[in-house]
Design a protein around this motif. Structure first.
Motif, PDB file in Angstrom:
ATOM      1  N   ARG A 311       0.854  -1.198   0.000  1.00 35.26           N
ATOM      2  CA  ARG A 311       0.000   0.000   0.000  1.00 35.26           C
ATOM      3  C   ARG A 311       0.879   1.232   0.000  1.00 35.26           C
ATOM      4  O   ARG A 311       2.071   1.173   0.321  1.00 35.26           O
ATOM      5  N   GLY A 312       0.277   2.369  -0.356  1.00 34.55           N
ATOM      6  CA  GLY A 312       1.003   3.624  -0.307  1.00 34.55           C
ATOM      7  C   GLY A 312       0.803   4.333   1.015  1.00 34.55           C
ATOM      8  O   GLY A 312      -0.075   3.964   1.814  1.00 34.55           O
ATOM      9  N   ILE A 313       1.605   5.350   1.259  1.00 37.46           N
ATOM     10  CA  ILE A 313       1.395   6.200   2.433  1.00 37.46           C
ATOM     11  C   ILE A 313       0.137   7.039   2.219  1.00 37.46           C
ATOM     12  O   ILE A 313      -0.605   7.334   3.163  1.00 37.46           O
ATOM     13  N   GLY A 314      -0.119   7.388   0.954  1.00 32.51           N
ATOM     14  CA  GLY A 314      -1.361   8.041   0.582  1.00 32.51           C
ATOM     15  C   GLY A 314      -2.265   7.044  -0.127  1.00 32.51           C
ATOM     16  O   GLY A 314      -2.194   5.838   0.128  1.00 32.51           O
ATOM     17  N   SER A 315      -3.082   7.533  -1.059  1.00 35.42           N
ATOM     18  CA  SER A 315      -4.009   6.656  -1.760  1.00 35.42           C
ATOM     19  C   SER A 315      -3.520   6.291  -3.159  1.00 35.42           C
ATOM     20  O   SER A 315      -4.264   5.732  -3.959  1.00 35.42           O
ATOM     21  N   SER A 316      -2.255   6.584  -3.449  1.00 34.23           N
ATOM     22  CA  SER A 316      -1.677   6.266  -4.742  1.00 34.23           C
ATOM     23  C   SER A 316      -0.312   5.630  -4.518  1.00 34.23           C
ATOM     24  O   SER A 316       0.313   5.812  -3.462  1.00 34.23           O
ATOM     25  N   PHE A 317       0.151   4.885  -5.525  1.00 32.75           N
ATOM     26  CA  PHE A 317       1.516   4.369  -5.473  1.00 32.75           C
ATOM     27  C   PHE A 317       2.470   5.387  -6.096  1.00 32.75           C
ATOM     28  O   PHE A 317       3.440   5.804  -5.482  1.00 32.75           O
ATOM     29  N   GLY A 318       2.199   5.806  -7.333  1.00 38.29           N
ATOM     30  CA  GLY A 318       2.988   6.887  -7.901  1.00 38.29           C
ATOM     31  C   GLY A 318       2.703   8.190  -7.167  1.00 38.29           C
ATOM     32  O   GLY A 318       1.638   8.377  -6.577  1.00 38.29           O
ATOM     33  N   TYR A 319       3.669   9.107  -7.197  1.00 37.64           N
ATOM     34  CA  TYR A 319       3.480  10.400  -6.539  1.00 37.64           C
ATOM     35  C   TYR A 319       2.261  11.110  -7.123  1.00 37.64           C
ATOM     36  O   TYR A 319       2.084  11.179  -8.339  1.00 37.64           O
ATOM     37  N   ASN A 320       1.416  11.626  -6.248  1.00 43.32           N
ATOM     38  CA  ASN A 320       0.193  12.313  -6.683  1.00 43.32           C
ATOM     39  C   ASN A 320       0.173  13.709  -6.068  1.00 43.32           C
ATOM     40  O   ASN A 320      -0.063  13.880  -4.870  1.00 43.32           O
ATOM     41  N   ARG A 321       0.395  14.714  -6.913  1.00 42.25           N
ATOM     42  CA  ARG A 321       0.426  16.100  -6.431  1.00 42.25           C
ATOM     43  C   ARG A 321      -0.953  16.599  -6.012  1.00 42.25           C
ATOM     44  O   ARG A 321      -1.073  17.673  -5.421  1.00 42.25           O
ATOM     45  N   ASN A 322      -1.974  15.837  -6.320  1.00 41.67           N
ATOM     46  CA  ASN A 322      -3.340  16.220  -5.970  1.00 41.67           C
ATOM     47  C   ASN A 322      -3.690  15.837  -4.528  1.00 41.67           C
ATOM     48  O   ASN A 322      -4.738  16.224  -4.021  1.00 41.67           O
ATOM     49  N   GLU A 323      -2.814  15.082  -3.879  1.00 41.80           N
ATOM     50  CA  GLU A 323      -3.072  14.667  -2.500  1.00 41.80           C
ATOM     51  C   GLU A 323      -2.683  15.769  -1.521  1.00 41.80           C
ATOM     52  O   GLU A 323      -1.686  16.484  -1.735  1.00 41.80           O
ATOM     53  N   ASN A 324      -3.449  15.869  -0.444  1.00 44.08           N
ATOM     54  CA  ASN A 324      -3.152  16.803   0.633  1.00 44.08           C
ATOM     55  C   ASN A 324      -2.844  16.023   1.908  1.00 44.08           C
ATOM     56  O   ASN A 324      -2.855  14.785   1.920  1.00 44.08           O
ATOM     57  N   LEU A 325      -2.597  16.742   2.978  1.00 41.96           N
ATOM     58  CA  LEU A 325      -2.193  16.108   4.225  1.00 41.96           C
ATOM     59  C   LEU A 325      -3.198  15.046   4.683  1.00 41.96           C
ATOM     60  O   LEU A 325      -2.805  13.962   5.134  1.00 41.96           O
ATOM     61  N   GLU A 326      -4.494  15.350   4.537  1.00 41.06           N
ATOM     62  CA  GLU A 326      -5.503  14.405   5.019  1.00 41.06           C
ATOM     63  C   GLU A 326      -5.525  13.107   4.210  1.00 41.06           C
ATOM     64  O   GLU A 326      -6.126  12.112   4.638  1.00 41.06           O
ATOM     65  N   ASP A 327      -4.869  13.099   3.044  1.00 40.07           N
ATOM     66  CA  ASP A 327      -4.814  11.886   2.228  1.00 40.07           C
ATOM     67  C   ASP A 327      -3.690  10.947   2.649  1.00 40.07           C
ATOM     68  O   ASP A 327      -3.621   9.812   2.163  1.00 40.07           O
ATOM     69  N   TYR A 328      -2.823  11.428   3.530  1.00 42.38           N
ATOM     70  CA  TYR A 328      -1.682  10.621   3.959  1.00 42.38           C
ATOM     71  C   TYR A 328      -1.943   9.978   5.317  1.00 42.38           C
ATOM     72  O   TYR A 328      -2.498  10.616   6.223  1.00 42.38           O
ATOM     73  N   SER A 329      -1.532   8.730   5.460  1.00 37.15           N
ATOM     74  CA  SER A 329      -1.583   8.078   6.762  1.00 37.15           C
ATOM     75  C   SER A 329      -0.547   8.719   7.674  1.00 37.15           C
ATOM     76  O   SER A 329       0.556   9.084   7.230  1.00 37.15           O
ATOM     77  N   SER A 330      -0.879   8.832   8.933  1.00 38.69           N
ATOM     78  CA  SER A 330       0.086   9.349   9.916  1.00 38.69           C
ATOM     79  C   SER A 330       1.091   8.256  10.240  1.00 38.69           C
ATOM     80  O   SER A 330       0.875   7.065   9.951  1.00 38.69           O
ATOM     81  N   ALA A 331       2.191   8.635  10.874  1.00 41.12           N
ATOM     82  CA  ALA A 331       3.181   7.638  11.287  1.00 41.12           C
ATOM     83  C   ALA A 331       2.562   6.647  12.267  1.00 41.12           C
ATOM     84  O   ALA A 331       2.853   5.447  12.226  1.00 41.12           O
ATOM     85  N   GLU A 332       1.692   7.143  13.145  1.00 39.21           N
ATOM     86  CA  GLU A 332       1.034   6.251  14.099  1.00 39.21           C
ATOM     87  C   GLU A 332       0.177   5.223  13.361  1.00 39.21           C
ATOM     88  O   GLU A 332       0.213   4.024  13.681  1.00 39.21           O
ATOM     89  N   GLN A 333      -0.576   5.659  12.373  1.00 41.43           N
ATOM     90  CA  GLN A 333      -1.396   4.719  11.606  1.00 41.43           C
ATOM     91  C   GLN A 333      -0.530   3.690  10.884  1.00 41.43           C
ATOM     92  O   GLN A 333      -0.865   2.496  10.829  1.00 41.43           O
ATOM     93  N   LEU A 334       0.599   4.133  10.346  1.00 43.97           N
ATOM     94  CA  LEU A 334       1.481   3.222   9.616  1.00 43.97           C
ATOM     95  C   LEU A 334       2.119   2.202  10.551  1.00 43.97           C
ATOM     96  O   LEU A 334       2.248   1.021  10.200  1.00 43.97           O
TER      97      LEU A 334
END
Length: 476
Positions: A311-334
């Motif tokens: 899985r990605g840290i966000g909702s994509s595998f390739g880098y997605n410039r359309n993602e914002n902070l809320e789209d990324y998992s936190s370190a705690e979640q990971l």
């Protein structure tokens, strides 16, 4: 006359019997040599190399021409997780049947113009800031033990000088650099394992579209073998298998070569993406993806073979410039995802998506660094462990278990203020909290162990996100 008939009988029937015996003898001899045969029964009999089951945590890297537009929708746009993958940019842009096609067309047209071709992105894929030693250091500091780089995604563009991808590889055009070769040198210099993702199919390859059999024989198999013999990877992680059965891809033939004759035959790890019928059935490790593939079996801990979640840290595998902070998992979640997968008998392959100029986005570096800080304290409860098969049948909220030899690790993703009551353990010879030097109170009565967490302050708490009790000699 009777003698003549007897002779003819022997002549007619003894020869076939003898021939069958010879065939059987040859088969037995081939098996006795330890060679793997080009069939799934034989290929599936190969054990997963121990190094991989011990590693537990790897880093996936999706990098290619798709890193130039680096755009895709996000869940807030109403897209499903698969529709968020920015590495599918070219396909989504040209597929009118995709429900997200209008989003890609609108972005592409407004940003680059309607006549701008995907192939033209190659001029901006320069990787000018790519420093493989720095990447390897980031990965090592994250506590990861292996790396899987996209050598070629479904677009067909390779990150190494593939003869089968003339003028469509990172040495002939774009960066003019062997990206795959440079990174594996740096990663292995850190003592880490490294392999490659490889897409069996290519969306728009004319040969693939015209004659898949010629594509397999003249393009795919030579390319795969070149990748293996050129770089000696520890992992061959295939994908893009779903259009055809494994027989068409000649997967068992390739794997028999990989296991018998390749330079990595002893330690190489493969996955289960070798044909439309093979996921969670054939190959090496079984692979889940954002928990969407054989999720039920994974949740129940009933996958019959070692598995890995990617899985990605966000909702994509390739880098997605359309993602914002809320789209990324936190370190705690990971960290919690890692604990969850390992406790249920699997590994985590966490993806990062570098930029076209060769940088790992800072937010991804931060997440990896924080995971590494947690693993420095608690890695003993992750690396080299196995699922504790005698764990309590009834799930204890926020509590996970791993085992190593006779030791049990109790990992709490929430501070256990009221203590933990455990069944199914022997009286431990010693109880500690990883990273904490003080004593841990415990009571053992009626075959139940009651753990009481120590009283800690911000200065003495060993780590963030999750805390581990080690129970020595607690396996019955």
């Amino acid at each position: 006359m009777k003698k003549l008939l007897l002779f003819l009988f022997i002549l007619l029937y003894a020869v076939p019997f003898s021939s069958q015996a010879q065939k059987k003898s040859k088969t037995t001899q081939a098996t006795s040599t330890g060679k793997y045969q080009a069939n799934w029964a034989s290929i599936d009999s190969r054990p997963i190399p121990t190094w991989f089951e011990d590693a537990k945590f790897g880093i996936f890297i999706h990098w290619g021409l798709f890193s130039v537009p680096s755009w895709g929708p996000t869940p807030k746009d109403g897209a499903s997780i698969y529709d968020c993958y920015s590495e599918w940019y070219w396909y989504r842009l040209t597929d009118p049947n995709s429900k997200v096609n209008p989003l890609f067309v609108k972005y592409h047209t407004s940003t680059y113009g309607k006549d701008f071709r995907y192939q033209d992105f190659v001029k901006d894929f320069k990787a000018e800031f790519f420093k493989p030693d720095d990447w390897a250091s980031v990965i090592q500091d994250a506590g990861a033990k292996y790396v899987v780089l996209t050598s070629k995604h479904h677009e067909g563009f390779t990150l190494w000088p593939s003869a089968q991808a003339w003028n469509w590889n990172a040495v002939d055009v774009g960066p003019h650099r062997d990206l795959a070769g440079d990174l594996i040198k740096s990663v292995k210099s850190k003592g880490l394992r490294m392999g490659y993702y490889y897409s069996l199919y290519e969306w728009f390859n004319p040969l693939y579209k015209a004659d898949v059999n010629r594509y397999v024989d003249e393009h795919m198999l030579p390319q795969l073998k070149d990748l293996v013999t050129r770089y000696n990877p520890d992992i061959v992680w295939t994908d893009g298998e779903w259009d055809h059965p494994s027989e068409t891809w000649k997967s068992t033939e390739f794997l028999a070569w990989l296991y018998n004759d390749s330079p990595v035959k002893n330690d190489v790890v493969v996955n289960d993406r070798w044909g439309k019928e093979t996921r969670s059935k054939h190959g090496g490790i079984y692979t889940t993806e954002y928990d969407l593939v054989h999720e039920k079996a994974q949740t129940e801990g009933s996958l019959p073979r070692y598995w890995e979640e990617c899985r990605g840290i966000g909702s994509s595998f390739g880098y997605n410039r359309n993602e914002n902070l809320e789209d990324y998992s936190s370190a705690e979640q990971l960290v919690h995802i890692l604990i969850d997968k390992v406790s249920r008998g699997g590994s985590l392959l966490l993806n990062i998506g570098p930029t076209a100029d060769g940088r790992i986005p800072v937010i991804m570096q931060q997440r990896l660094k924080e995971m590494g800080q947690w693993l420095k304290v608690n890695g003993e409860a992750i690396y080299g462990t196995r699922m504790w098969t005698a764990a309590p049948a009834k799930k204890i909220p926020d509590v996970f278990f791993t085992a190593k030899g006779k030791d049990v690790y109790v990992i709490c993703t929430k501070w256990p203020e009221n203590g933990i009551e455990l069944e199914g353990v022997a009286l431990p010879s010693k109880i500690t909290m990883l990273g904490y030097t003080g004593p841990v109170k415990a009571a053992f009565q009626n075959n139940k162990l009651m753990l009481t967490p120590p009283v800690v302050s911000p200065a003495t708490v060993p780590c963030d996100y999750a805390w581990t009790f080690k129970l020595e000699n607690a396996v019955k």
